[in-house]
Write a protein that holds these residues in place. Structure first.
Motif, PDB file in Angstrom:
ATOM      1  N   HIS A 112       0.849  -1.195   0.000  1.00 24.61           N
ATOM      2  CA  HIS A 112       0.000   0.000   0.000  1.00 24.61           C
ATOM      3  C   HIS A 112       0.882   1.241   0.000  1.00 24.61           C
ATOM      4  N   THR A 113       0.488   2.261  -0.766  1.00 27.25           N
ATOM      5  CA  THR A 113       1.262   3.498  -0.833  1.00 27.25           C
ATOM      6  C   THR A 113       0.330   4.708  -0.808  1.00 27.25           C
ATOM      7  N   PRO A 114       0.859   5.871  -0.404  1.00 26.84           N
ATOM      8  CA  PRO A 114       0.064   7.099  -0.433  1.00 26.84           C
ATOM      9  C   PRO A 114       0.034   7.680  -1.845  1.00 26.84           C
ATOM     10  N   GLN A 115      -0.666   8.791  -2.004  1.00 24.08           N
ATOM     11  CA  GLN A 115      -0.784   9.427  -3.315  1.00 24.08           C
ATOM     12  C   GLN A 115       0.351  10.428  -3.560  1.00 24.08           C
ATOM     13  N   TRP A 116       1.368  10.407  -2.720  1.00 20.90           N
ATOM     14  CA  TRP A 116       2.490  11.334  -2.838  1.00 20.90           C
ATOM     15  C   TRP A 116       3.809  10.581  -2.700  1.00 20.90           C
TER      16      TRP A 116
END
Length: 294
Positions: A112-116
């Motif tokens: 999972h990763t953030p949008q930044w």
């Protein structure tokens, strides 16, 4: 314990014969998937702080979500300092190469990763909607909502790219010119509200679980800087080895049964051979468009 070499890095892999999924899929098969198709998943992981949902004993065992650097992380795996909402920073892993992906996959994880990106925390370069169906609604209902959102975003000059969540629903992602996550969140919330108003009885944009049965919840909250989304091509901790799989808009429009958009580990090699990475525009700065109103 087997030792393999990946791009010049020596990795110790554990318990390759262990059955991870009830259908018999082993840890060795999981690792082979990530090693063989790392060229597809890695660009979507690179430069983004990593959050891990670990399920070392399979989806029926203990599941735990962590953002912190796992114990025993090799010194060649990149670490970054990420601001914490309450102040200070937290150390997180960043997967920059195939060896790092295989090392992380050996822990049996969802990615999972953030949008930044780690160099610009809280500055989003993509917009995301998570379409989550409340039973008896299914992914077929998500497709109807997704098609409406596609046209709505296009009216603002944004292109949307769909993928299955690997769970029950769909994710829509749009490449953006860098924008403050708070502004992206406000825009996403507004569009989700419009969708709910235009699609009464089908879509909702509020968190209240009591309102979700039979409707598609348009989750816009994953645009918040602190939130993360399942990475394209990640395996999920589901009863089958489900993969969060990019799909075409033709597949979305033609979905008549949930099975039409249900993809597991064996499905990905032929799909990648046929389509390549359908999420490539998310990686192309030229495809990014400004957030409306910015």
């Amino acid at each position: 314990m087997p030792v393999v070499e990946v791009e010049g890095r020596r990795l110790s892999l554990s318990r390759l014969e262990k059955v991870i999924y009830p259908d018999g899929t082993t840890k060795g098969e999981v690792l082979h998937y990530y090693a063989a198709h790392g060229s597809a998943i890695l660009p979507h992981l690179r430069d983004r702080p990593l959050s891990l949902l670990r399920y070392p004993d399979g989806p029926d065992g203990e599941l735990f979500f962590t953002k912190r650097v796992p114990q025993g992380t090799p010194d060649w795996v990149k670490i970054c300092e990420v601001p914490r909402s309450g102040g200070g920073t937290m150390r997180q892993v960043v997967l920059q190469d195939l060896a790092s992906v295989v090392w992380a996959a050996n822990l049996v994880v969802e990615f999972h990763t953030p949008q930044w990106r780690y160099e610009t925390p809280g500055v989003a370069d993509r917009l995301v909607f998570d379409l989550d169906p409340g039973a008896p609604a299914t992914i077929t209902d998500c497709c109807e909502v997704a098609l409406w959102l596609r046209e709505r975003l296009a009216a603002d000059g944004l292109a949307a790219y769909p993928k299955t969540s690997g769970s029950k629903g769909l994710h829509l992602l749009s490449p953006l010119r860098p924008a403050d996550s708070r502004e992206v969140s406000e825009y996403a919330k507004r569009v989700a509200g419009e969708a709910a108003a235009e699609l009464p009885g089908l879509a909702i944009a509020t968190m209240a679980k009591r309102l979700r049965p039979g409707k598609v919840f348009i989750d816009h909250s994953q645009n918040a800087a602190r939130k993360t989304t399942a990475t394209p091509y990640t395996l999920r901790a589901r009863p089958t080895p489900a993969v969060s799989t990019p799909v075409t808009w033709e597949e979305v429009a033609g979905c008549a049964d949930p099975a039409d958009l249900a993809f597991t580990l064996p499905d990905l090699p032929p799909r990648l051979a046929a389509h390549g990475d359908l999420m490539t525009p998310l990686l192309n700065p030229r495809a990014a468009r400004p957030l409306p109103g910015s």
